[in-house]
Design a protein around this motif. Structure first.
Motif, PDB file in Angstrom:
ATOM      1  N   PRO A 134       8.684   5.323  -5.439  1.00 11.45           N
ATOM      2  CA  PRO A 134       9.590   6.338  -4.889  1.00 11.45           C
ATOM      3  C   PRO A 134       9.034   7.072  -3.674  1.00 11.45           C
ATOM      4  O   PRO A 134       9.811   7.573  -2.850  1.00 11.45           O
ATOM      5  CB  PRO A 134       9.775   7.304  -6.067  1.00 11.45           C
ATOM      6  CG  PRO A 134       9.547   6.468  -7.283  1.00 11.45           C
ATOM      7  CD  PRO A 134       8.472   5.498  -6.888  1.00 11.45           C
ATOM      8  N   ALA A 135       7.701   7.145  -3.548  1.00 14.10           N
ATOM      9  CA  ALA A 135       7.110   7.831  -2.400  1.00 14.10           C
ATOM     10  C   ALA A 135       7.455   7.148  -1.079  1.00 14.10           C
ATOM     11  O   ALA A 135       7.298   7.752  -0.013  1.00 14.10           O
ATOM     12  CB  ALA A 135       5.585   7.907  -2.566  1.00 14.10           C
ATOM     13  N   GLN A 136       7.928   5.915  -1.125  1.00 15.76           N
ATOM     14  CA  GLN A 136       8.258   5.180   0.090  1.00 15.76           C
ATOM     15  C   GLN A 136       9.703   5.394   0.541  1.00 15.76           C
ATOM     16  O   GLN A 136      10.085   4.942   1.631  1.00 15.76           O
ATOM     17  CB  GLN A 136       8.015   3.682  -0.136  1.00 15.76           C
ATOM     18  CG  GLN A 136       6.574   3.328  -0.456  1.00 15.76           C
ATOM     19  CD  GLN A 136       6.398   1.845  -0.746  1.00 15.76           C
ATOM     20  OE1 GLN A 136       7.175   1.244  -1.499  1.00 15.76           O
ATOM     21  NE2 GLN A 136       5.387   1.235  -0.137  1.00 15.76           N
ATOM     22  N   LEU A 137      10.498   6.062  -0.262  1.00 18.18           N
ATOM     23  CA  LEU A 137      11.930   6.161   0.014  1.00 18.18           C
ATOM     24  C   LEU A 137      12.242   6.885   1.314  1.00 18.18           C
ATOM     25  O   LEU A 137      13.077   6.433   2.111  1.00 18.18           O
ATOM     26  CB  LEU A 137      12.637   6.870  -1.146  1.00 18.18           C
ATOM     27  CG  LEU A 137      12.820   6.050  -2.417  1.00 18.18           C
ATOM     28  CD1 LEU A 137      13.214   6.955  -3.579  1.00 18.18           C
ATOM     29  CD2 LEU A 137      13.858   4.966  -2.205  1.00 18.18           C
ATOM     30  N   ASP A 138      11.609   8.013   1.544  1.00 16.74           N
ATOM     31  CA  ASP A 138      11.958   8.839   2.699  1.00 16.74           C
ATOM     32  C   ASP A 138      11.751   8.101   4.012  1.00 16.74           C
ATOM     33  O   ASP A 138      12.609   8.131   4.897  1.00 16.74           O
ATOM     34  CB  ASP A 138      11.136  10.125   2.692  1.00 16.74           C
ATOM     35  CG  ASP A 138      11.490  11.027   3.869  1.00 16.74           C
ATOM     36  OD1 ASP A 138      12.654  11.466   3.950  1.00 16.74           O
ATOM     37  OD2 ASP A 138      10.615  11.270   4.721  1.00 16.74           O
ATOM     38  N   ALA A 157       0.851  -1.200   0.000  1.00 21.07           N
ATOM     39  CA  ALA A 157       0.000   0.000   0.000  1.00 21.07           C
ATOM     40  C   ALA A 157       0.882   1.244   0.000  1.00 21.07           C
ATOM     41  O   ALA A 157       1.135   1.853   1.049  1.00 21.07           O
ATOM     42  CB  ALA A 157      -0.933  -0.021   1.207  1.00 21.07           C
ATOM     43  N   PHE A 158       1.335   1.664  -1.191  1.00 19.19           N
ATOM     44  CA  PHE A 158       2.363   2.695  -1.253  1.00 19.19           C
ATOM     45  C   PHE A 158       1.860   4.085  -0.861  1.00 19.19           C
ATOM     46  O   PHE A 158       2.661   5.006  -0.696  1.00 19.19           O
ATOM     47  CB  PHE A 158       3.013   2.737  -2.638  1.00 19.19           C
ATOM     48  CG  PHE A 158       2.097   3.146  -3.758  1.00 19.19           C
ATOM     49  CD1 PHE A 158       1.920   4.474  -4.083  1.00 19.19           C
ATOM     50  CD2 PHE A 158       1.426   2.185  -4.494  1.00 19.19           C
ATOM     51  CE1 PHE A 158       1.087   4.850  -5.123  1.00 19.19           C
ATOM     52  CE2 PHE A 158       0.587   2.552  -5.536  1.00 19.19           C
ATOM     53  CZ  PHE A 158       0.414   3.897  -5.853  1.00 19.19           C
ATOM     54  N   LYS A 159       0.553   4.253  -0.698  1.00 13.90           N
ATOM     55  CA  LYS A 159       0.028   5.530  -0.229  1.00 13.90           C
ATOM     56  C   LYS A 159      -0.247   5.541   1.276  1.00 13.90           C
ATOM     57  O   LYS A 159      -0.667   6.562   1.827  1.00 13.90           O
ATOM     58  CB  LYS A 159      -1.256   5.880  -0.984  1.00 13.90           C
ATOM     59  CG  LYS A 159      -1.037   6.150  -2.470  1.00 13.90           C
ATOM     60  CD  LYS A 159      -2.330   6.577  -3.150  1.00 13.90           C
ATOM     61  CE  LYS A 159      -2.093   6.891  -4.617  1.00 13.90           C
ATOM     62  NZ  LYS A 159      -3.335   7.326  -5.309  1.00 13.90           N
ATOM     63  N   ASP A 160       0.008   4.422   1.935  1.00  9.28           N
ATOM     64  CA  ASP A 160      -0.244   4.276   3.370  1.00  9.28           C
ATOM     65  C   ASP A 160       1.062   4.490   4.134  1.00  9.28           C
ATOM     66  O   ASP A 160       1.775   3.540   4.456  1.00  9.28           O
ATOM     67  CB  ASP A 160      -0.829   2.892   3.651  1.00  9.28           C
ATOM     68  CG  ASP A 160      -1.066   2.632   5.132  1.00  9.28           C
ATOM     69  OD1 ASP A 160      -0.973   3.588   5.935  1.00  9.28           O
ATOM     70  OD2 ASP A 160      -1.329   1.464   5.487  1.00  9.28           O
ATOM     71  N   ASP A 161       1.385   5.737   4.434  1.00 10.89           N
ATOM     72  CA  ASP A 161       2.639   6.046   5.112  1.00 10.89           C
ATOM     73  C   ASP A 161       2.701   5.463   6.510  1.00 10.89           C
ATOM     74  O   ASP A 161       3.764   4.998   6.952  1.00 10.89           O
ATOM     75  CB  ASP A 161       2.839   7.560   5.184  1.00 10.89           C
ATOM     76  CG  ASP A 161       3.176   8.179   3.841  1.00 10.89           C
ATOM     77  OD1 ASP A 161       3.404   7.414   2.877  1.00 10.89           O
ATOM     78  OD2 ASP A 161       3.207   9.422   3.750  1.00 10.89           O
ATOM     79  N   ASP A 162       1.588   5.489   7.220  1.00  8.11           N
ATOM     80  CA  ASP A 162       1.583   4.966   8.592  1.00  8.11           C
ATOM     81  C   ASP A 162       1.863   3.467   8.598  1.00  8.11           C
ATOM     82  O   ASP A 162       2.631   2.965   9.428  1.00  8.11           O
ATOM     83  CB  ASP A 162       0.244   5.256   9.265  1.00  8.11           C
ATOM     84  CG  ASP A 162       0.038   6.739   9.543  1.00  8.11           C
ATOM     85  OD1 ASP A 162       1.033   7.487   9.580  1.00  8.11           O
ATOM     86  OD2 ASP A 162      -1.130   7.152   9.714  1.00  8.11           O
ATOM     87  N   LEU A 187       5.198   1.531  10.247  1.00  4.85           N
ATOM     88  CA  LEU A 187       5.123   0.433  11.221  1.00  4.85           C
ATOM     89  C   LEU A 187       5.880  -0.788  10.729  1.00  4.85           C
ATOM     90  O   LEU A 187       6.591  -1.441  11.502  1.00  4.85           O
ATOM     91  CB  LEU A 187       3.658   0.083  11.490  1.00  4.85           C
ATOM     92  CG  LEU A 187       2.870   1.101  12.315  1.00  4.85           C
ATOM     93  CD1 LEU A 187       1.390   0.723  12.345  1.00  4.85           C
ATOM     94  CD2 LEU A 187       3.429   1.191  13.737  1.00  4.85           C
ATOM     95  N   GLU A 188       5.739  -1.115   9.427  1.00 10.99           N
ATOM     96  CA  GLU A 188       6.409  -2.313   8.927  1.00 10.99           C
ATOM     97  C   GLU A 188       7.922  -2.103   8.834  1.00 10.99           C
ATOM     98  O   GLU A 188       8.697  -3.027   9.097  1.00 10.99           O
ATOM     99  CB  GLU A 188       5.827  -2.714   7.575  1.00 10.99           C
ATOM    100  CG  GLU A 188       6.125  -4.166   7.235  1.00 10.99           C
ATOM    101  CD  GLU A 188       5.230  -4.717   6.147  1.00 10.99           C
ATOM    102  OE1 GLU A 188       4.035  -4.965   6.428  1.00 10.99           O
ATOM    103  OE2 GLU A 188       5.709  -4.914   5.013  1.00 10.99           O
ATOM    104  N   CYS A 189       8.356  -0.894   8.503  1.00  9.17           N
ATOM    105  CA  CYS A 189       9.784  -0.596   8.515  1.00  9.17           C
ATOM    106  C   CYS A 189      10.340  -0.696   9.935  1.00  9.17           C
ATOM    107  O   CYS A 189      11.421  -1.256  10.155  1.00  9.17           O
ATOM    108  CB  CYS A 189      10.049   0.799   7.954  1.00  9.17           C
ATOM    109  SG  CYS A 189       9.937   0.941   6.161  1.00  9.17           S
ATOM    110  N   GLU A 190       9.605  -0.156  10.889  1.00  9.85           N
ATOM    111  CA  GLU A 190      10.061  -0.224  12.278  1.00  9.85           C
ATOM    112  C   GLU A 190      10.136  -1.663  12.759  1.00  9.85           C
ATOM    113  O   GLU A 190      11.058  -2.036  13.497  1.00  9.85           O
ATOM    114  CB  GLU A 190       9.140   0.607  13.169  1.00  9.85           C
ATOM    115  CG  GLU A 190       9.292   2.114  12.944  1.00  9.85           C
ATOM    116  CD  GLU A 190       8.273   2.929  13.712  1.00  9.85           C
ATOM    117  OE1 GLU A 190       7.254   2.350  14.167  1.00  9.85           O
ATOM    118  OE2 GLU A 190       8.488   4.149  13.857  1.00  9.85           O
TER     119      GLU A 190
END
Length: 285
Positions: free
Chosen positions: A216-220, A189-194, A198-201
């Motif tokens: 690319p929106a997920q890079l930051d 879900a590349f538009k779901d920043d939250d 959580l998954e990166c953490e």
């Protein structure tokens, strides 16, 4: 074997057949790029994609990003020719999908004897054989293919990922035992920043080196989560300083913030500072 000088906080998939996407990738803040000849390329475009990708890689402009090319599986009609083509491309590594065992790695190594090999860990058999795959010659890293793995297992793909935690940790343990890189799977879900955060953490808490990304929106978010925080950098410096002072006094341990600091903590502290320095160098380039 490991690519110790490289960063893998963010590993972005780019279609190998799309010239515009390949050009745009030159300006993106990804630590590494997977140039994809497999899932992102339609069957009738696969042969032409090899030439398109080769031309873009040979043109350069990707800076110090780690460049790996994902080929089609060797049991497909494109896999072996993909591998031979990649052997002549200006890239850092080749990525083999659907690795089931050491034999798959050896078959690819025979086609690209001088190129580092990364393995997609996305099948139940591959997870079960993770240590022998990690220990195989020429293997430099694992990329977790969580979408394919979930499909093969038949498990849930949302929430806390406990349904596939055994697979994630098995691959990670094997990678660490062999001293290679292990990068977490994608978040769809590349538009779901939250949700991505959580998954990166979670991946970082497990010990992953970074996360594969589909947009690319997920890079930051990936770059921030998998980088040491200022507090961690400060603690690492103070631990090293306190430990050095203790050693000068003939003592084997130090105390920082009320906690014991031993040599194993210093190894971690030095790794934190090394990663922070690598990130600073990347951002300054």
């Amino acid at each position: 074997m490991t690519d110790s000088a490289a960063l893998f906080r963010s590993v972005l998939y780019i279609p190998g057949s799309k010239t515009r996407a390949l050009d745009k990738a030159r300006g993106l803040a990804a630590d590494a790029i997977i140039f994809d000849l497999e899932d992102a390329v339609a069957p009738d475009e696969k042969v032409a994609a090899r030439a398109t990708l080769a031309a873009e890689l040979n043109a350069g402009g990707y800076g110090n990003r780690y460049r790996m090319v994902r080929i089609n599986a060797l049991d497909t009609q494109w896999g072996a020719d993909d591998a031979r083509a990649v052997a002549d491309m200006d890239c850092d590594a080749i990525l083999l999908p659907k690795v089931d065992g050491k034999g798959d790695v050896e078959a690819l190594a025979a086609l690209v004897p001088d190129l580092p090999i990364w393995c997609m860990m996305e099948t139940p058999r591959g997870v079960i054989n993770a240590l022998e795959i990690a220990d195989a010659r020429f293997v430099h890293g694992f990329i977790l293919g969580t979408n394919d793995l979930a499909k093969e297992i038949g498990c849930a793909t949302v929430g806390d990922r406990m349904a596939m935690m055994t697979a994630l940790q098995t691959c990670l343990m094997a990678a660490r035992a062999a001293g290679i890189v292990c990068v977490d799977g994608v978040y769809n879900a590349f538009k779901d920043d939250d949700g991505l955060m959580l998954e990166c953490e979670q991946g970082r808490a497990l010990g992953m080196d970074g996360k594969t990304l589909i947009h690319p929106a997920q890079l930051d978010i990936a770059n921030r989560v998998f980088a040491p925080t200022e507090a961690q950098i400060d603690l690492a410096r103070r631990q090293i300083e306190a430990f050095d002072e203790a050693m000068a006094r003939g003592e084997a341990v130090a105390v920082v913030d009320g906690k014991i600091v031993e040599s194993l903590h210093i190894e971690t502290a030095r790794a934190v500072l090394a990663k922070a320095e690598a990130i600073r160098a990347r951002e300054a380039a």
